[in-house]
Design a protein around this motif. Structure first.
Motif, mmCIF file in Angstrom:
data_model
loop_
_atom_site.group_PDB
_atom_site.id
_atom_site.type_symbol
_atom_site.label_atom_id
_atom_site.label_comp_id
_atom_site.label_asym_id
_atom_site.label_seq_id
_atom_site.Cartn_x
_atom_site.Cartn_y
_atom_site.Cartn_z
ATOM 1 N N GLU A 40 -9.038 -26.350 27.870
ATOM 2 C CA GLU A 40 -8.378 -25.319 27.062
ATOM 3 C C GLU A 40 -9.360 -24.382 26.371
ATOM 4 O OE1 GLU A 40 -6.108 -26.323 23.641
ATOM 5 O OE2 GLU A 40 -7.298 -28.091 23.177
ATOM 6 N N ARG A 41 -10.636 -24.769 26.195
ATOM 7 C CA ARG A 41 -11.627 -23.885 25.579
ATOM 8 C C ARG A 41 -12.483 -23.169 26.608
ATOM 9 N NH1 ARG A 41 -9.595 -22.609 21.356
ATOM 10 N NH2 ARG A 41 -11.546 -21.915 20.438
ATOM 11 N N PHE A 42 -12.209 -23.403 27.890
ATOM 12 C CA PHE A 42 -13.086 -22.874 28.938
ATOM 13 C C PHE A 42 -12.391 -21.756 29.711
ATOM 14 C CE2 PHE A 42 -14.663 -27.212 28.065
ATOM 15 C CZ PHE A 42 -15.916 -26.860 27.614
ATOM 16 N N GLY A 43 -12.448 -21.785 31.048
ATOM 17 C CA GLY A 43 -11.953 -20.631 31.804
ATOM 18 C C GLY A 43 -12.813 -19.416 31.512
ATOM 19 N N CYS A 44 -12.168 -18.303 31.152
ATOM 20 C CA CYS A 44 -12.880 -17.076 30.752
ATOM 21 C C CYS A 44 -12.081 -16.440 29.629
ATOM 22 C CB CYS A 44 -13.006 -16.117 31.928
ATOM 23 S SG CYS A 44 -13.670 -14.489 31.450
ATOM 24 N N PHE A 45 -12.663 -16.423 28.416
ATOM 25 C CA PHE A 45 -11.899 -15.881 27.297
ATOM 26 C C PHE A 45 -12.449 -14.530 26.845
ATOM 27 C CE2 PHE A 45 -14.971 -18.836 25.253
ATOM 28 C CZ PHE A 45 -15.565 -18.001 24.322
ATOM 29 N N PRO A 46 -11.558 -13.661 26.322
ATOM 30 C CA PRO A 46 -12.005 -12.381 25.777
ATOM 31 C C PRO A 46 -12.673 -12.567 24.426
ATOM 32 C CG PRO A 46 -9.614 -12.569 25.595
ATOM 33 C CD PRO A 46 -10.097 -13.810 26.289
ATOM 34 N N MET A 47 -13.767 -11.824 24.229
ATOM 35 C CA MET A 47 -14.475 -11.820 22.941
ATOM 36 C C MET A 47 -14.193 -10.485 22.252
ATOM 37 S SD MET A 47 -18.149 -13.632 23.797
ATOM 38 C CE MET A 47 -18.655 -12.491 25.091
ATOM 39 N N VAL A 48 -13.359 -10.508 21.247
ATOM 40 C CA VAL A 48 -12.967 -9.324 20.488
ATOM 41 C C VAL A 48 -12.577 -9.819 19.091
ATOM 42 C CG1 VAL A 48 -11.355 -7.378 20.334
ATOM 43 C CG2 VAL A 48 -12.018 -8.216 22.580
ATOM 44 N N PRO A 49 -12.831 -9.089 18.019
ATOM 45 C CA PRO A 49 -13.507 -7.783 17.935
ATOM 46 C C PRO A 49 -15.032 -7.873 17.765
ATOM 47 C CG PRO A 49 -12.349 -8.288 15.876
ATOM 48 C CD PRO A 49 -12.149 -9.456 16.788
ATOM 49 N N TRP A 50 -15.620 -9.054 18.074
ATOM 50 C CA TRP A 50 -17.076 -9.092 18.192
ATOM 51 C C TRP A 50 -17.454 -10.133 19.228
ATOM 52 C CZ3 TRP A 50 -14.711 -11.522 14.018
ATOM 53 C CH2 TRP A 50 -14.990 -12.877 13.816
ATOM 54 N N CYS A 51 -18.722 -10.047 19.689
ATOM 55 C CA CYS A 51 -19.229 -10.914 20.754
ATOM 56 C C CYS A 51 -20.371 -11.772 20.227
ATOM 57 C CB CYS A 51 -19.748 -10.081 21.921
ATOM 58 S SG CYS A 51 -18.535 -8.940 22.586
ATOM 59 N N GLY A 52 -20.393 -13.020 20.652
ATOM 60 C CA GLY A 52 -21.471 -13.906 20.231
ATOM 61 C C GLY A 52 -21.425 -14.137 18.730
ATOM 62 N N ARG A 53 -22.611 -14.350 18.152
ATOM 63 C CA ARG A 53 -22.669 -14.704 16.739
ATOM 64 C C ARG A 53 -22.803 -13.476 15.854
ATOM 65 N NH1 ARG A 53 -25.454 -18.212 19.919
ATOM 66 N NH2 ARG A 53 -25.142 -20.446 19.591
ATOM 67 N N GLY A 141 -16.130 -8.152 24.878
ATOM 68 C CA GLY A 141 -16.880 -8.896 25.888
ATOM 69 C C GLY A 141 -16.009 -9.955 26.527
ATOM 70 N N TRP A 142 -16.543 -10.587 27.559
ATOM 71 C CA TRP A 142 -15.870 -11.696 28.238
ATOM 72 C C TRP A 142 -16.815 -12.880 28.330
ATOM 73 C CZ3 TRP A 142 -15.205 -6.643 29.775
ATOM 74 C CH2 TRP A 142 -13.877 -6.173 29.851
ATOM 75 N N HIS A 143 -16.257 -14.064 28.190
ATOM 76 C CA HIS A 143 -17.059 -15.290 28.186
ATOM 77 C C HIS A 143 -16.535 -16.235 29.273
ATOM 78 C CE1 HIS A 143 -19.170 -18.847 26.935
ATOM 79 N NE2 HIS A 143 -19.630 -18.308 25.826
ATOM 80 N N PRO A 144 -16.983 -16.032 30.534
ATOM 81 C CA PRO A 144 -16.563 -16.948 31.597
ATOM 82 C C PRO A 144 -17.453 -18.189 31.667
ATOM 83 C CG PRO A 144 -17.831 -15.157 32.535
ATOM 84 C CD PRO A 144 -17.792 -14.916 31.046
#
Length: 262
Positions: A40-53, A141-144
């Motif tokens: 449930e935490r994997f796949g590819c999730f959208p990173m909005v409204p910021w990416c990374g840390r 961003g996207w986090h696959p």
């Protein structure tokens, strides 16, 4: 419309979209082989409204400092939309559009639109952030999580970045650009001509990650998966390189995965 999973198909490609789980792509199967890490935490999730840390979860908009929850102490990581349920705007056999209205803890009203278009040999993801009344800084961003192994040899990651963001001990860019270093990586790279990364599972499949954006984070420190994350700015970008979303000018980004059998 309900936020149950959506299945898109084209040729022998099948994509699962999960509006109720952060708007993520839950699976990508090509010829019955699953390319994305499951869970449930994997796949590819959208990173909005910021990416990374975002450093200490804080950023400025004009003279005001805003504090985000520290979901990866001491920082705030990967935005807020992956924690919410999205609405389904429309679907067809091979395409879907889902939306998410920005809510607390994000201080400004706005809407995120995520469009997914599948062909037999590619998946294109397009995201936009709109501001309703007040302007605000944002990133897309996207986090696959690509499976490191599909049953044969481990995946190879090939790319030729122009620079690497020097990473401090806090895992955030220092602001210095350095010569790209060999992995393992949890690092941000600059590709001014657009993100272009090739994943090769020898004898099985080649997948190209492409985007007009110039930033990509590559993370391969986990045994099970490899992440290749195109984004509109580097980690902590709300502070270092804010992109302003205004009621007249949304922020838009796109990413394509294109694959072929080997």
């Amino acid at each position: 419309m309900s936020n149950e999973d959506i299945t898109l198909t084209a040729g022998d490609a099948e994509v699962t979209v999960q509006p109720g789980n952060g708007g993520r792509v839950g699976g990508l199967r090509v010829g019955g082989v699953e390319l994305l890490r499951q869970g449930e935490r994997f796949g590819c999730f959208p990173m909005v409204p910021w990416c990374g840390r975002t450093r200490d979860g804080r950023f400025r908009n004009g003279g005001t400092v805003h504090q985000m929850p520290l979901n990866s102490p001491p920082h705030a990581i990967h935005g807020t939309v992956r924690d919410g349920a999205w609405r389904v705007a429309r679907t067809s056999a091979d395409a879907a559009v889902i939306t998410y209205d920005l809510v607390e803890p994000w201080p400004w009203p706005g809407r995120v639109t995520h469009q997914l278009d599948l062909t037999p040999d590619s998946l294109t993801l397009t995201m936009a952030v709109e501001a309703h009344d007040s302007s605000f800084p944002a990133q897309i961003g996207w986090h696959p999580w690509f499976n490191r192994n599909l049953g044969g040899e481990d995946v190879r990651v090939d790319f030729a970045p122009t620079w690497q963001e020097e990473r401090g001990e806090d895992h955030l860019p220092t602001g210095n650009r350095i010569e790209p270093r060999p992995g393992p990586w949890d690092d941000c790279f600059g590709m001014p001509d657009g993100v272009d990364v090739t994943l090769t599972w020898p004898g099985q499949l080649e997948l190209k990650v492409g985007s007009p954006e110039e930033w990509v984070v590559v993370y391969d420190e986990q045994e099970a998966a490899v992440c290749v994350e195109p984004q509109t700015g580097p980690p902590d970008g709300l502070n270092s390189r804010p992109r302003l979303v205004t009621p007249l000018e949304p922020l838009e980004a796109t990413m394509t995965w294109a694959w072929r059998r080997l």
